[in-house]
Design an enzyme around this catalytic site. Sequence first.
Site, PDB file in Angstrom:
ATOM      1  N   TYR A   1       5.134   0.432  12.323  1.00 53.89           N
ATOM      2  CA  TYR A   1       4.235  -0.322  13.199  1.00 53.89           C
ATOM      3  C   TYR A   1       3.340   0.627  14.001  1.00 53.89           C
ATOM      4  O   TYR A   1       2.129   0.443  14.085  1.00 53.89           O
ATOM      5  CB  TYR A   1       5.064  -1.223  14.125  1.00 53.89           C
ATOM      6  CG  TYR A   1       4.280  -1.862  15.234  1.00 53.89           C
ATOM      7  CD1 TYR A   1       3.316  -2.838  14.962  1.00 53.89           C
ATOM      8  CD2 TYR A   1       4.478  -1.481  16.555  1.00 53.89           C
ATOM      9  CE1 TYR A   1       2.579  -3.421  15.979  1.00 53.89           C
ATOM     10  CE2 TYR A   1       3.747  -2.069  17.578  1.00 53.89           C
ATOM     11  CZ  TYR A   1       2.801  -3.028  17.290  1.00 53.89           C
ATOM     12  OH  TYR A   1       2.071  -3.597  18.300  1.00 53.89           O
TER      13      TYR A   1
ATOM     14  N   GLU B   1       3.646 -10.987  21.751  1.00 52.09           N
ATOM     15  CA  GLU B   1       3.794 -10.353  23.070  1.00 52.09           C
ATOM     16  C   GLU B   1       4.404 -11.331  24.073  1.00 52.09           C
ATOM     17  O   GLU B   1       5.211 -10.948  24.908  1.00 52.09           O
ATOM     18  CB  GLU B   1       2.457  -9.819  23.586  1.00 52.09           C
ATOM     19  CG  GLU B   1       1.898  -8.645  22.789  1.00 52.09           C
ATOM     20  CD  GLU B   1       2.723  -7.366  22.857  1.00 52.09           C
ATOM     21  OE1 GLU B   1       3.660  -7.259  23.668  1.00 52.09           O
ATOM     22  OE2 GLU B   1       2.414  -6.455  22.066  1.00 52.09           O
TER      23      GLU B   1
ATOM     24  N   TRP C   1      10.661  -4.728  22.217  1.00 45.59           N
ATOM     25  CA  TRP C   1       9.693  -4.897  21.138  1.00 45.59           C
ATOM     26  C   TRP C   1      10.373  -4.750  19.786  1.00 45.59           C
ATOM     27  O   TRP C   1       9.996  -5.393  18.808  1.00 45.59           O
ATOM     28  CB  TRP C   1       8.528  -3.916  21.308  1.00 45.59           C
ATOM     29  CG  TRP C   1       7.459  -4.134  20.288  1.00 45.59           C
ATOM     30  CD1 TRP C   1       7.064  -3.274  19.317  1.00 45.59           C
ATOM     31  CD2 TRP C   1       6.638  -5.307  20.117  1.00 45.59           C
ATOM     32  NE1 TRP C   1       6.059  -3.832  18.558  1.00 45.59           N
ATOM     33  CE2 TRP C   1       5.778  -5.084  19.028  1.00 45.59           C
ATOM     34  CE3 TRP C   1       6.556  -6.529  20.791  1.00 45.59           C
ATOM     35  CZ2 TRP C   1       4.850  -6.022  18.584  1.00 45.59           C
ATOM     36  CZ3 TRP C   1       5.625  -7.463  20.340  1.00 45.59           C
ATOM     37  CH2 TRP C   1       4.791  -7.207  19.251  1.00 45.59           C
TER      38      TRP C   1
END
Length: 196
Positions: free
Chosen positions: A27, A49, A57
Amino acid sequence: MPPPVDHRTAEKPVRCSWAKNDLAILYHDREWGVPQHDDRVLFEFLVLEGAQAGLSWDTILKKRENYRTALDNFDPKKISRYTQRKLESLMRNEGIVRNRLKISSVVKNAKAFLQVQAEFGSFGRYVWQFVGGKPRVNALKTLQHAPSRTAESDALSKDLKKRGFTFVGSTICYAFMQAVGMVNDHVVTCFRYTEV
């Protein structure tokens, strides 16, 4: 012709310290901080988000493919028409974050997103105005120097809330801005800092 690289001894590239596992490294190396203008992708990051609030995350990255499947590949038109039955099925989906407020916010945000698209021509055009149309490039020596919010994320958050979006506090907005390249917060020693 240069000699072949011996990958056993080749130096590993320097990355931002948060990219620790394979998924996070992929990512980080391919997406994080790359200026993004595609509305579907922007909507995906807005949803992810918001889902991440209070979680890591890494947790969201592991569930990302499940989100894509569960949410019709983040198609705001389809999501805006979700029924209560669909929301209840999402609450039973173990592949996503099963938080009732976060799940219902996806539908609210899809409707608000479509209104922004109608008004501005694209969500990208709307959102990029908060940084003057081009990425803000920071020069962070360490991630400890990265802000969790800025005047721009405050302004974006306030405007999104006014337009009916939820789970768009300033900290969430700043993380969104970092993800979609509105801000380059790669540390200066990271190989991606100059690439993005």
